[in-house]
Design a protein around this motif. Structure first.
Motif, mmCIF file in Angstrom:
data_model
loop_
_atom_site.group_PDB
_atom_site.id
_atom_site.type_symbol
_atom_site.label_atom_id
_atom_site.label_comp_id
_atom_site.label_asym_id
_atom_site.label_seq_id
_atom_site.Cartn_x
_atom_site.Cartn_y
_atom_site.Cartn_z
ATOM 1 N N ASP A 320 0.830 -1.212 0.000
ATOM 2 C CA ASP A 320 0.000 0.000 0.000
ATOM 3 C C ASP A 320 0.863 1.260 0.000
ATOM 4 O O ASP A 320 0.529 2.264 -0.653
ATOM 5 C CB ASP A 320 -0.913 0.001 1.227
ATOM 6 N N LEU A 321 1.989 1.236 0.715
ATOM 7 C CA LEU A 321 2.885 2.396 0.746
ATOM 8 C C LEU A 321 3.534 2.621 -0.620
ATOM 9 O O LEU A 321 3.726 3.764 -1.050
ATOM 10 C CB LEU A 321 3.955 2.201 1.824
ATOM 11 N N ILE A 322 3.871 1.526 -1.290
ATOM 12 C CA ILE A 322 4.432 1.646 -2.652
ATOM 13 C C ILE A 322 3.397 2.269 -3.580
ATOM 14 O O ILE A 322 3.707 3.146 -4.400
ATOM 15 C CB ILE A 322 4.891 0.274 -3.171
ATOM 16 N N LYS A 323 2.146 1.851 -3.455
ATOM 17 C CA LYS A 323 1.078 2.381 -4.301
ATOM 18 C C LYS A 323 0.883 3.875 -4.058
ATOM 19 O O LYS A 323 0.637 4.647 -4.999
ATOM 20 C CB LYS A 323 -0.217 1.624 -4.039
ATOM 21 N N GLU A 324 0.989 4.301 -2.785
ATOM 22 C CA GLU A 324 0.847 5.723 -2.466
ATOM 23 C C GLU A 324 1.882 6.571 -3.191
ATOM 24 O O GLU A 324 1.592 7.690 -3.622
ATOM 25 C CB GLU A 324 0.998 5.940 -0.952
ATOM 26 N N GLN A 325 3.101 6.033 -3.357
ATOM 27 C CA GLN A 325 4.187 6.812 -3.943
ATOM 28 C C GLN A 325 4.293 6.655 -5.464
ATOM 29 O O GLN A 325 4.761 7.562 -6.154
ATOM 30 C CB GLN A 325 5.528 6.409 -3.298
ATOM 31 N N THR A 326 3.894 5.506 -5.987
ATOM 32 C CA THR A 326 4.115 5.234 -7.419
ATOM 33 C C THR A 326 2.838 4.978 -8.216
ATOM 34 O O THR A 326 2.870 5.026 -9.454
ATOM 35 C CB THR A 326 5.029 4.003 -7.590
ATOM 36 N N GLY A 327 1.750 4.667 -7.516
ATOM 37 C CA GLY A 327 0.523 4.305 -8.213
ATOM 38 C C GLY A 327 0.470 2.847 -8.628
ATOM 39 O O GLY A 327 -0.531 2.391 -9.192
ATOM 40 N N ILE A 328 1.537 2.102 -8.374
ATOM 41 C CA ILE A 328 1.597 0.686 -8.758
ATOM 42 C C ILE A 328 1.054 -0.174 -7.621
ATOM 43 O O ILE A 328 1.492 -0.044 -6.471
ATOM 44 C CB ILE A 328 3.047 0.268 -9.080
ATOM 45 N N ASP A 329 0.114 -1.054 -7.942
ATOM 46 C CA ASP A 329 -0.493 -1.935 -6.945
ATOM 47 C C ASP A 329 0.042 -3.355 -7.144
ATOM 48 O O ASP A 329 -0.414 -4.085 -8.032
ATOM 49 C CB ASP A 329 -2.012 -1.928 -7.080
ATOM 50 N N PHE A 330 1.035 -3.726 -6.319
ATOM 51 C CA PHE A 330 1.642 -5.044 -6.474
ATOM 52 C C PHE A 330 0.740 -6.176 -5.993
ATOM 53 O O PHE A 330 1.038 -7.346 -6.233
ATOM 54 C CB PHE A 330 2.993 -5.094 -5.748
ATOM 55 N N ASN A 361 10.422 -5.291 -2.747
ATOM 56 C CA ASN A 361 11.295 -4.675 -1.737
ATOM 57 C C ASN A 361 12.145 -3.564 -2.343
ATOM 58 O O ASN A 361 12.381 -2.527 -1.702
ATOM 59 C CB ASN A 361 12.194 -5.748 -1.120
ATOM 60 N N ALA A 362 12.619 -3.753 -3.568
ATOM 61 C CA ALA A 362 13.425 -2.725 -4.229
ATOM 62 C C ALA A 362 12.600 -1.457 -4.461
ATOM 63 O O ALA A 362 13.109 -0.335 -4.305
ATOM 64 C CB ALA A 362 13.962 -3.261 -5.552
ATOM 65 N N PHE A 363 11.331 -1.611 -4.850
ATOM 66 C CA PHE A 363 10.452 -0.445 -5.003
ATOM 67 C C PHE A 363 10.276 0.276 -3.667
ATOM 68 O O PHE A 363 10.295 1.506 -3.602
ATOM 69 C CB PHE A 363 9.083 -0.883 -5.547
ATOM 70 N N PHE A 364 10.103 -0.505 -2.603
ATOM 71 C CA PHE A 364 9.929 0.099 -1.280
ATOM 72 C C PHE A 364 11.168 0.899 -0.886
ATOM 73 O O PHE A 364 11.065 2.029 -0.399
ATOM 74 C CB PHE A 364 9.649 -0.991 -0.246
ATOM 75 N N GLU A 365 12.349 0.308 -1.063
ATOM 76 C CA GLU A 365 13.577 0.981 -0.678
ATOM 77 C C GLU A 365 13.817 2.252 -1.479
ATOM 78 O O GLU A 365 14.307 3.257 -0.948
ATOM 79 C CB GLU A 365 14.769 0.028 -0.836
ATOM 80 N N LYS A 366 13.455 2.241 -2.765
ATOM 81 C CA LYS A 366 13.719 3.402 -3.610
ATOM 82 C C LYS A 366 12.679 4.508 -3.431
ATOM 83 O O LYS A 366 13.020 5.700 -3.382
ATOM 84 C CB LYS A 366 13.778 2.989 -5.080
ATOM 85 N N TYR A 367 11.407 4.133 -3.301
ATOM 86 C CA TYR A 367 10.353 5.143 -3.356
ATOM 87 C C TYR A 367 9.674 5.438 -2.011
ATOM 88 O O TYR A 367 8.986 6.458 -1.893
ATOM 89 C CB TYR A 367 9.279 4.717 -4.367
ATOM 90 N N THR A 371 10.744 8.592 2.484
ATOM 91 C CA THR A 371 9.607 9.504 2.675
ATOM 92 C C THR A 371 8.991 9.388 4.058
ATOM 93 O O THR A 371 8.172 10.232 4.440
ATOM 94 C CB THR A 371 8.512 9.221 1.632
ATOM 95 N N ILE A 372 9.350 8.358 4.804
ATOM 96 C CA ILE A 372 8.722 8.123 6.112
ATOM 97 C C ILE A 372 9.363 9.033 7.161
ATOM 98 O O ILE A 372 10.571 8.977 7.390
ATOM 99 C CB ILE A 372 8.850 6.650 6.531
ATOM 100 N N VAL A 373 8.563 9.852 7.787
ATOM 101 C CA VAL A 373 9.029 10.744 8.848
ATOM 102 C C VAL A 373 8.374 10.371 10.173
ATOM 103 O O VAL A 373 9.049 10.066 11.161
ATOM 104 C CB VAL A 373 8.746 12.214 8.504
#
Length: 423
Positions: A320-330, A361-367, A371-373
């Motif tokens: 879900d976090l990847i989708k928030e940043q890239t629009g891609i739903d894995f 995991n690579a998408f998560f690490e890059k995108y 961004t997490i604060v």
């Protein structure tokens, strides 16, 4: 044997002069009743007249960090365990003999002071010395006061000097045991039992790391310093202790850098009858409790960010976090080639050993990571990078595992800074 510097020789000569006065140059009993921080707090926002009317008598002790010697009166800064406070000393108050003793003092000496609290013309809280006591002569010269101990290598190798010169190091040294006590109290109140498990063992387990090896002479066998507390804690659960934890030292005979030490402390917690949500609740409670204990509140200002560590951390699936940043739903992508094609389109190298989970995991690490604060629990890691975690019943491509992220990007920047102040 190295030769003494000129300043070290002068200090050794002063030791003999102190002995000639019948004073022990290296310490005796001195009963301290007050600390710098408490003294300052007691007169905060008070006027000169109000402070003078208090006639507050104090007894303090600490290390001299700065001296401004004048004729018949001088100022010096005394540092105790909570901070610095200015001291005013005059020949008229302590007498000629004692003032002469003070005049021979050096930065680094430890002294005791009895006196009255006052404010200077610049409103600085100051102790007017009535009795001055030499306690310990410093034979070493402290680092230059304006720059302190800045060499990272030197700070690691001489932690005691770092504690003297760097207030952040001292603050952290006192914060650490308070954090440990808070964790213990929090877990004890939840019914957990603190245990101590063996540090020496005959087998390795619980993690993949190179061990320190020693030899047991009586049994004539090699033994290992533990690399994890996991196995013995799990055995306690098998034995019927349903909620246990250990705050213990681990030893890994591997590389050293600013983030890794061969000897370090971890906490491991095990609870029967719980689940992923239960352990997130527990982690959140520990972090929030420690923040409240240290700061008196849940709010933290760090690197120009205001962070709330109040209970109620965000919880989100990695996908879900990847989708928030890239629009891609894995969740909707099941084909490896489709995932690999998306990775290449987004500048992610697909390595030879990659499968679906590695790409996620690579998408998560890059995108996502950078961004997490605010405090965020990230769960649902792919099985490919979580071989020891339980699979998710709803989607076996993912696992019931979580990680807590807070200000990861900014912390990484801080660690990589060349002028990093190690604490």
């Amino acid at each position: 044997m190295r030769e003494f510097t000129e300043q070290e020789l002068v200090r050794r000569e002063k030791v003999e002069k102190i002995k000639a006065l019948g004073i022990d140059p290296f310490g005796h009993r001195f009963d301290v009743t007050d600390l710098s921080m408490d003294i300052k707090a007691s007169v905060k926002d008070k006027s000169h007249e109000e402070v003078e009317s208090l006639e507050k008598n104090v007894t303090i002790a600490g290390r001299i960090m700065f001296i401004r010697k004048m004729g018949k009166a001088s100022f010096f800064s005394l540092k105790d365990k909570l901070g610095n406070i200015q001291v005013y000393i005059s020949i008229n108050d302590v007498g000629e003999e004692v003032y002469s003793l003070f005049k021979s003092a050096d930065v680094g000496d430890i002294v005791g002071v009895k006196g009255k609290v006052m404010l200077t013309q610049t409103n600085e809280v100051t102790v007017k010395c009535i009795e001055y006591t030499h306690l310990v002569k410093s034979l070493k010269v402290l680092p230059e006061k304006y720059h302190g101990l800045t060499d990272v290598e030197e700070r690691f190798r001489r932690r005691y000097v770092d504690l003297i010169m760097n207030d952040d190091a001292r603050r952290i040294a006192f914060a650490r045991p308070k954090i440990i006590r808070t964790i213990q109290l929090y877990l004890d109140n939840l019914g957990y039992t603190e245990v101590e498990t063996p540090i020496l063992g005959t087998v390795l387990g619980g993690a993949a790391a190179r061990p320190f090896i020693t030899h047991h002479n009586t049994q004539n066998i090699d033994m290992y310093l533990r690399i994890a507390t996991e196995l013995n804690l799990k055995r306690l659960l098998v034995g019927g202790m349903d909620a246990v934890y250990e705050i213990g030292r681990l030893f890994r005979n591997e590389g050293m850098d600013r983030k890794h030490n061969p000897e370090f402390t971890t906490i491991e917690v095990y609870k029967a009858y719980s689940d992923l949500e239960g352990m997130m609740d527990l982690t959140e409670g520990i972090v929030s409790s420690c923040c409240k204990s240290l700061n008196g509140c849940y709010e933290v200002d760090f690197l120009n960010h205001h962070i709330s560590l109040a209970p109620g951390f965000k919880r989100a699936h990695m996908v879900d976090l990847i989708k928030e940043q890239t629009g891609i739903d894995f969740f909707k992508i099941t084909d490896f080639e489709e995932a690999a094609s998306l990775a290449r389109e987004h500048g992610i190298e697909v390595e030879s050993h990659f499968s679906y989970g590695h790409i996620v995991n690579a998408f998560f690490e890059k995108y996502v990571e950078d961004t997490i604060v605010d405090p965020t629990f990230v769960f649902g890691h792919p099985v490919e990078i979580s071989p020891l975690a339980k699979k998710d019943d709803k989607d076996p491509r993912f696992t019931q595992r979580f990680e807590l992220f807070i200000l990861l990007n900014l912390m990484t920047q801080l660690i990589n800074m060349k002028d990093l102040k190690i604490s």
